[in-house]
Design an enzyme around this catalytic site. Structure first.
Site, PDB file in Angstrom:
ATOM      1  N   TYR A   4      -0.885  12.659   6.929  1.00 41.80           N
ATOM      2  CA  TYR A   4      -0.474  11.562   7.817  1.00 41.80           C
ATOM      3  C   TYR A   4       1.041  11.638   8.028  1.00 41.80           C
ATOM      4  O   TYR A   4       1.794  11.871   7.080  1.00 41.80           O
ATOM      5  CB  TYR A   4      -0.798  10.211   7.191  1.00 41.80           C
ATOM      6  CG  TYR A   4      -2.242   9.737   7.284  1.00 41.80           C
ATOM      7  CD1 TYR A   4      -3.180  10.353   8.108  1.00 41.80           C
ATOM      8  CD2 TYR A   4      -2.646   8.624   6.543  1.00 41.80           C
ATOM      9  CE1 TYR A   4      -4.487   9.878   8.172  1.00 41.80           C
ATOM     10  CE2 TYR A   4      -3.954   8.147   6.603  1.00 41.80           C
ATOM     11  CZ  TYR A   4      -4.876   8.789   7.420  1.00 41.80           C
ATOM     12  OH  TYR A   4      -6.154   8.321   7.474  1.00 41.80           O
ATOM     13  N   GLU A  60     -13.736  -1.121   6.265  1.00 39.92           N
ATOM     14  CA  GLU A  60     -13.745   0.231   5.700  1.00 39.92           C
ATOM     15  C   GLU A  60     -15.102   0.410   5.020  1.00 39.92           C
ATOM     16  O   GLU A  60     -15.599  -0.509   4.375  1.00 39.92           O
ATOM     17  CB  GLU A  60     -12.603   0.361   4.690  1.00 39.92           C
ATOM     18  CG  GLU A  60     -12.437   1.763   4.129  1.00 39.92           C
ATOM     19  CD  GLU A  60     -11.175   1.893   3.272  1.00 39.92           C
ATOM     20  OE1 GLU A  60     -10.065   1.592   3.767  1.00 39.92           O
ATOM     21  OE2 GLU A  60     -11.308   2.286   2.101  1.00 39.92           O
ATOM     22  N   ARG A  67       1.446   7.014  -6.649  1.00 40.09           N
ATOM     23  CA  ARG A  67       0.285   7.904  -6.809  1.00 40.09           C
ATOM     24  C   ARG A  67       0.691   9.352  -6.596  1.00 40.09           C
ATOM     25  O   ARG A  67       0.400  10.222  -7.423  1.00 40.09           O
ATOM     26  CB  ARG A  67      -0.813   7.498  -5.826  1.00 40.09           C
ATOM     27  CG  ARG A  67      -1.974   8.496  -5.796  1.00 40.09           C
ATOM     28  CD  ARG A  67      -3.189   7.992  -5.032  1.00 40.09           C
ATOM     29  NE  ARG A  67      -2.963   7.628  -3.642  1.00 40.09           N
ATOM     30  CZ  ARG A  67      -3.922   7.218  -2.814  1.00 40.09           C
ATOM     31  NH1 ARG A  67      -5.152   7.086  -3.243  1.00 40.09           N
ATOM     32  NH2 ARG A  67      -3.645   6.894  -1.563  1.00 40.09           N
ATOM     33  N   ARG A  98     -11.553  13.293   2.355  1.00 43.70           N
ATOM     34  CA  ARG A  98     -12.548  12.433   3.019  1.00 43.70           C
ATOM     35  C   ARG A  98     -13.846  12.337   2.240  1.00 43.70           C
ATOM     36  O   ARG A  98     -14.598  11.381   2.395  1.00 43.70           O
ATOM     37  CB  ARG A  98     -12.815  12.956   4.438  1.00 43.70           C
ATOM     38  CG  ARG A  98     -11.577  12.984   5.328  1.00 43.70           C
ATOM     39  CD  ARG A  98     -10.952  11.616   5.481  1.00 43.70           C
ATOM     40  NE  ARG A  98      -9.726  11.642   6.294  1.00 43.70           N
ATOM     41  CZ  ARG A  98      -8.969  10.584   6.512  1.00 43.70           C
ATOM     42  NH1 ARG A  98      -9.270   9.415   5.975  1.00 43.70           N
ATOM     43  NH2 ARG A  98      -7.886  10.678   7.246  1.00 43.70           N
ATOM     44  N   TYR A 129       0.838  -1.210   0.000  1.00 43.99           N
ATOM     45  CA  TYR A 129       0.000   0.000   0.000  1.00 43.99           C
ATOM     46  C   TYR A 129       0.870   1.257   0.000  1.00 43.99           C
ATOM     47  O   TYR A 129       0.565   2.250  -0.652  1.00 43.99           O
ATOM     48  CB  TYR A 129      -0.939  -0.004   1.214  1.00 43.99           C
ATOM     49  CG  TYR A 129      -1.723   1.290   1.374  1.00 43.99           C
ATOM     50  CD1 TYR A 129      -2.560   1.760   0.372  1.00 43.99           C
ATOM     51  CD2 TYR A 129      -1.603   2.052   2.548  1.00 43.99           C
ATOM     52  CE1 TYR A 129      -3.270   2.944   0.519  1.00 43.99           C
ATOM     53  CE2 TYR A 129      -2.316   3.234   2.712  1.00 43.99           C
ATOM     54  CZ  TYR A 129      -3.141   3.677   1.691  1.00 43.99           C
ATOM     55  OH  TYR A 129      -3.830   4.856   1.834  1.00 43.99           O
TER      56      TYR A 129
HETATM   57  C1  3EB Z   1      -7.717   5.901   5.999  1.00 47.99           C
HETATM   58  O1  3EB Z   1      -8.573   6.674   6.430  1.00 47.99           O
HETATM   59  C2  3EB Z   1      -8.176   4.521   5.618  1.00 47.99           C
HETATM   60  O2  3EB Z   1      -5.304   5.502   0.010  1.00 47.99           O
HETATM   61  O3  3EB Z   1      -6.902   6.176  -1.309  1.00 47.99           O
HETATM   62  C3  3EB Z   1      -9.319   5.264   2.947  1.00 47.99           C
HETATM   63  C4  3EB Z   1      -9.682   5.912   1.759  1.00 47.99           C
HETATM   64  C5  3EB Z   1      -8.041   4.772   3.091  1.00 47.99           C
HETATM   65  C6  3EB Z   1      -8.753   6.057   0.721  1.00 47.99           C
HETATM   66  C7  3EB Z   1      -6.501   5.754  -0.205  1.00 47.99           C
HETATM   67  C8  3EB Z   1      -7.124   4.923   2.048  1.00 47.99           C
HETATM   68  C9  3EB Z   1      -7.475   5.560   0.874  1.00 47.99           C
HETATM   69  O4  3EB Z   1      -6.519   6.201   5.921  1.00 47.99           O
HETATM   70  C10 3EB Z   1      -7.629   4.061   4.337  1.00 47.99           C
END
Ligand code: 3EB
Length: 353
Positions: free
Chosen positions: A216, A336, A163, A229, A156
């Protein structure tokens, strides 16, 4: 509603149901995402002429294949550019790109999956520049063995490197105005990415309970994931909300690592927070849990009943939901949930519980 022209809407149905739809309905299909472990590429293409992502995931709540079908309006144009298959109307473009990592060799600097992700996203951005659909609404990312490690890095996280490099290479923001997305793992299959883009800029929404994913910290990998989001898109009279994959994360930390019920509740609290923000920004604050169409990605099939009970409880009635087995992008996340809302849905399969 059948013959009314709708700007953009989705329908969830099985492949068998799709094949029974009248031609005038099929002609308005922009594209689809089909979740199935049984049907192969050619069986799928025999039914759906539009671009279609085949995602090898098992549906848990019913036996059938489930396809999320996006439909547009007016005259549709279909095309292929490199590995992308797309269809568009005047407002919206739906595309699918599938890339096998075998096409890429492990170089000194870049890992095959990283290269595949970068190439896929570069192709998407180039196409959207050429055809003038600059605004990304939503990406769906499906990656084999998402949690396994190779070249010293979780896959990932390799994907996140490629990306983000593609966003940067095309001069796109990697902080702030980034599309809604999800990223899930399957046991096999090529990197498979579907996307929706358009000619109006969406509003990109963050969740005050969570650190933005694009911020992050380093502990989650050398590059942050590039997604927001949710995105809120206005098309004509409609406002469409694309809720990204949402999990049991508060701040940037996974909460309730081994407790699937608590993770479900936390996820729903996060979804409610995003909905509240969407309602604050929408022209009409009409989004609520009961109007969402959910897709629930479940790591362990044995958790299905617990998650379903909890979701029903949170929604306060039977939710419109499809459940799939998938790996989530952190080892400690057990589920998820993503959703769409706001647009008219032409039909939805009945829940059989
Ligand atoms: C998170 O909140 C959970 O890498 O495109 C959620 C939605 C998550 C999109 C992405 C990853 C992605 O981090 C994981």
């Amino acid at each position: 509603m059948r013959d009314k022209i709708l700007p953009l809407h989705s329908t969830s149905l099985s492949l068998a149901e799709f094949s029974k739809q009248p031609e005038r309905w099929q002609k308005r299909v922009l594209g689809a995402i089909c979740f199935s472990t049984e049907i192969n590429e050619s069986q799928m293409q025999a039914v759906i002429a539009a671009p279609c992502a085949r995602v090898p995931m098992q549906r848990l709540d019913a036996g059938e294949t489930v396809c999320e079908v996006w439909s547009g309006s007016g005259q549709l144009t279909q095309g292929q550019s490199n590995a992308i298959h797309y269809r568009h109307d005047d407002d919206v473009l739906f595309g699918v790109i599938t890339l096998s990592e075998i096409l890429f060799t492990a170089g000194v600097e870049k890992m095959p999956l990283q290269q595949a992700a970068e190439s896929a996203y570069r192709q998407v951005f180039a196409l959207l520049d050429t055809l003038h659909y600059p605004y990304l609404f939503r990406f769906w990312n499906y990656i084999a063995d998402i949690n396994s490690t190779s070249f010293g890095l979780e896959r990932y996280r390799q994907f996140n490197l490629g990306r983000q490099d593609a966003f940067l290479a095309h001069g796109r923001d990697v902080v702030g105005n980034v599309p809604a997305a999800c990223a899930l793992g399957s046991s096999q299959g090529p990197l498979t990415i579907a996307f929706l883009a358009g000619r109006v800029a969406p509003l990109y929404i963050e969740n005050a309970r969570q650190v933005s994913a694009y911020q992050y910290p380093l502990q989650y990998g050398p590059r942050s994931p590039t997604f927001s989001r949710a995105s809120l898109v206005r098309l004509g009279q409609d406002e469409i909300l694309f809720l990204s994959g949402t999990a049991s994360i508060v701040g940037h930390t996974t909460l309730h690592p081994a407790d699937v019920v608590a993770q479900t509740r936390e996820t729903m609290t996060n979804i409610e927070a995003v909905l509240a923000e969407a309602n604050r920004l929408a022209s009409q604050p009409c989004f609520d849990l009961s109007s969402l169409h959910f897709r629930v990605y479940v790591r362990h099939p044995t958790d299905l009943a617990k998650i379903r009970t909890e979701l029903t409880h949170c929604v306060g009635g039977k939710p419109k939901a499809v459940y799939l087995q998938a790996d989530v992008c952190r080892q400690d996340l057990l589920l998820e949930i993503e959703a769409t809302a706001g647009h008219p849905f032409s039909s939805f399969p009945t829940n059989r519980d």
